[in-house]
Design an enzyme around this catalytic site. Sequence first.
Site, PDB file in Angstrom:
ATOM      1  N   LYS A 138       0.817  -1.216   0.000  1.00 22.05           N
ATOM      2  CA  LYS A 138       0.000   0.000   0.000  1.00 22.05           C
ATOM      3  C   LYS A 138       0.858   1.278   0.000  1.00 22.05           C
ATOM      4  O   LYS A 138       2.072   1.228   0.219  1.00 22.05           O
ATOM      5  CB  LYS A 138      -0.915  -0.038   1.220  1.00 22.05           C
ATOM      6  CG  LYS A 138      -1.908  -1.212   1.200  1.00 22.05           C
ATOM      7  CD  LYS A 138      -2.847  -1.152   2.393  1.00 22.05           C
ATOM      8  CE  LYS A 138      -3.878  -2.254   2.333  1.00 22.05           C
ATOM      9  NZ  LYS A 138      -4.843  -2.142   3.464  1.00 22.05           N
ATOM     10  N   TYR A 144     -12.733  -2.102  -3.211  1.00 21.79           N
ATOM     11  CA  TYR A 144     -13.177  -2.146  -1.801  1.00 21.79           C
ATOM     12  C   TYR A 144     -14.692  -1.995  -1.675  1.00 21.79           C
ATOM     13  O   TYR A 144     -15.177  -1.574  -0.624  1.00 21.79           O
ATOM     14  CB  TYR A 144     -12.465  -1.049  -1.014  1.00 21.79           C
ATOM     15  CG  TYR A 144     -11.060  -1.426  -0.563  1.00 21.79           C
ATOM     16  CD1 TYR A 144     -10.836  -2.535   0.247  1.00 21.79           C
ATOM     17  CD2 TYR A 144      -9.958  -0.655  -0.924  1.00 21.79           C
ATOM     18  CE1 TYR A 144      -9.569  -2.881   0.673  1.00 21.79           C
ATOM     19  CE2 TYR A 144      -8.678  -0.996  -0.494  1.00 21.79           C
ATOM     20  CZ  TYR A 144      -8.494  -2.117   0.309  1.00 21.79           C
ATOM     21  OH  TYR A 144      -7.231  -2.451   0.740  1.00 21.79           O
ATOM     22  N   ARG A 198       2.828  -6.428   9.272  1.00 20.64           N
ATOM     23  CA  ARG A 198       2.135  -5.272   9.860  1.00 20.64           C
ATOM     24  C   ARG A 198       2.736  -4.879  11.214  1.00 20.64           C
ATOM     25  O   ARG A 198       2.789  -3.697  11.539  1.00 20.64           O
ATOM     26  CB  ARG A 198       0.648  -5.562   9.956  1.00 20.64           C
ATOM     27  CG  ARG A 198      -0.031  -5.479   8.578  1.00 20.64           C
ATOM     28  CD  ARG A 198      -1.413  -6.035   8.619  1.00 20.64           C
ATOM     29  NE  ARG A 198      -2.187  -5.751   7.412  1.00 20.64           N
ATOM     30  CZ  ARG A 198      -3.277  -6.422   7.085  1.00 20.64           C
ATOM     31  NH1 ARG A 198      -3.722  -7.406   7.856  1.00 20.64           N
ATOM     32  NH2 ARG A 198      -3.937  -6.109   5.981  1.00 20.64           N
ATOM     33  N   ASN A 219      -1.817   0.219   6.847  1.00 19.98           N
ATOM     34  CA  ASN A 219      -1.312  -1.050   7.384  1.00 19.98           C
ATOM     35  C   ASN A 219      -0.458  -1.834   6.374  1.00 19.98           C
ATOM     36  O   ASN A 219      -0.341  -3.047   6.453  1.00 19.98           O
ATOM     37  CB  ASN A 219      -2.461  -1.884   7.958  1.00 19.98           C
ATOM     38  CG  ASN A 219      -3.503  -2.255   6.924  1.00 19.98           C
ATOM     39  OD1 ASN A 219      -3.406  -1.860   5.766  1.00 19.98           O
ATOM     40  ND2 ASN A 219      -4.492  -3.031   7.328  1.00 19.98           N
ATOM     41  N   HIS A 277      -2.277  -5.555   1.836  1.00 14.19           N
ATOM     42  CA  HIS A 277      -3.575  -6.229   1.755  1.00 14.19           C
ATOM     43  C   HIS A 277      -3.340  -7.644   1.253  1.00 14.19           C
ATOM     44  O   HIS A 277      -2.481  -7.854   0.391  1.00 14.19           O
ATOM     45  CB  HIS A 277      -4.503  -5.503   0.767  1.00 14.19           C
ATOM     46  CG  HIS A 277      -5.694  -6.334   0.365  1.00 14.19           C
ATOM     47  ND1 HIS A 277      -6.842  -6.375   1.120  1.00 14.19           N
ATOM     48  CD2 HIS A 277      -5.879  -7.202  -0.661  1.00 14.19           C
ATOM     49  CE1 HIS A 277      -7.691  -7.233   0.543  1.00 14.19           C
ATOM     50  NE2 HIS A 277      -7.129  -7.737  -0.539  1.00 14.19           N
ATOM     51  N   GLU A 280      -9.980 -11.037  -7.029  1.00 18.11           N
ATOM     52  CA  GLU A 280      -9.086  -9.885  -6.881  1.00 18.11           C
ATOM     53  C   GLU A 280      -7.951  -9.935  -7.911  1.00 18.11           C
ATOM     54  O   GLU A 280      -7.569  -8.898  -8.471  1.00 18.11           O
ATOM     55  CB  GLU A 280      -8.546  -9.833  -5.450  1.00 18.11           C
ATOM     56  CG  GLU A 280      -9.641  -9.508  -4.444  1.00 18.11           C
ATOM     57  CD  GLU A 280      -9.199  -9.512  -2.985  1.00 18.11           C
ATOM     58  OE1 GLU A 280     -10.032  -9.197  -2.132  1.00 18.11           O
ATOM     59  OE2 GLU A 280      -8.023  -9.833  -2.697  1.00 18.11           O
TER      60      GLU A 280
HETATM   61  P1  CMP Z   1      -7.435  -4.323   4.125  1.00 18.94           P
HETATM   62  O1  CMP Z   1      -7.046  -5.680   4.618  1.00 18.94           O
HETATM   63  O2  CMP Z   1      -6.908  -3.893   2.819  1.00 18.94           O
HETATM   64  O3  CMP Z   1      -9.042  -4.232   4.100  1.00 18.94           O
HETATM   65  C1  CMP Z   1      -9.763  -3.028   4.307  1.00 18.94           C
HETATM   66  C2  CMP Z   1      -8.885  -1.884   4.700  1.00 18.94           C
HETATM   67  O4  CMP Z   1      -9.541  -0.794   5.294  1.00 18.94           O
HETATM   68  C3  CMP Z   1      -7.892  -2.327   5.767  1.00 18.94           C
HETATM   69  O5  CMP Z   1      -6.950  -3.232   5.241  1.00 18.94           O
HETATM   70  C4  CMP Z   1      -7.360  -0.989   6.246  1.00 18.94           C
HETATM   71  O6  CMP Z   1      -6.386  -0.452   5.362  1.00 18.94           O
HETATM   72  C5  CMP Z   1      -8.614  -0.107   6.149  1.00 18.94           C
HETATM   73  N1  CMP Z   1      -9.246   0.172   7.441  1.00 18.94           N
HETATM   74  C6  CMP Z   1      -9.334   1.390   8.007  1.00 18.94           C
HETATM   75  N2  CMP Z   1      -9.996   1.351   9.161  1.00 18.94           N
HETATM   76  C7  CMP Z   1     -10.357   0.081   9.361  1.00 18.94           C
HETATM   77  C8  CMP Z   1     -11.091  -0.594  10.393  1.00 18.94           C
HETATM   78  N3  CMP Z   1     -11.571   0.047  11.456  1.00 18.94           N
HETATM   79  N4  CMP Z   1     -11.269  -1.924  10.261  1.00 18.94           N
HETATM   80  C9  CMP Z   1     -10.792  -2.591   9.166  1.00 18.94           C
HETATM   81  N5  CMP Z   1     -10.111  -1.994   8.169  1.00 18.94           N
HETATM   82  C10 CMP Z   1      -9.886  -0.670   8.253  1.00 18.94           C
END
Ligand code: CMP
Length: 138
Positions: free
Chosen positions: A9, A49, A102, A112, A115, A126
Amino acid sequence: MSRTFSIIKPDATKRNITGAINKIIEDNNLMIIAQKRIQLSKEKAEGFYSIHKNKPFFNDLIQYMTSGPVIVQVLHGENAVQVYRKIMGATNPENAENGTIRKLYALNIQENSVHGSDSDENAITEINYFFDDSEIII
Ligand code: CMP
């Protein structure tokens, strides 16, 4: 052998730590069989998303995912989805196990660093969202 889909990311591309993340991937017996550095458009990020479109963090998430380049990847190996989820660690780095991507690199629950697909079925969807078959080479 199976495949999973990965995104490195914007927080990670900005900090120039994509190689460090790829080393963890390869050290855990996952092979990067496709990879490209791209700038996500708002539409492409929203489509990816879409499952989260009603979540309170959706707009921030799209803003963040379009704030800089990302690396999209296809990873190949035994139990690729499960292995990658284990080495990514929990979504919130505060809950991630030591040694995970992470825990090592994520800045917070949103920024984070990576993904990874959460099931084999979603991995196929995906991968197809970003790659043609001709771009995936074992
Ligand atoms: P990802 O695994 O890519 O899936 C959804 C993304 O939303 C997550 O990683 C984070 O980058 C983002 N995100 C932001 N806030 C939250 C939250 N409270 N819970 C889960 N995902 C979040």
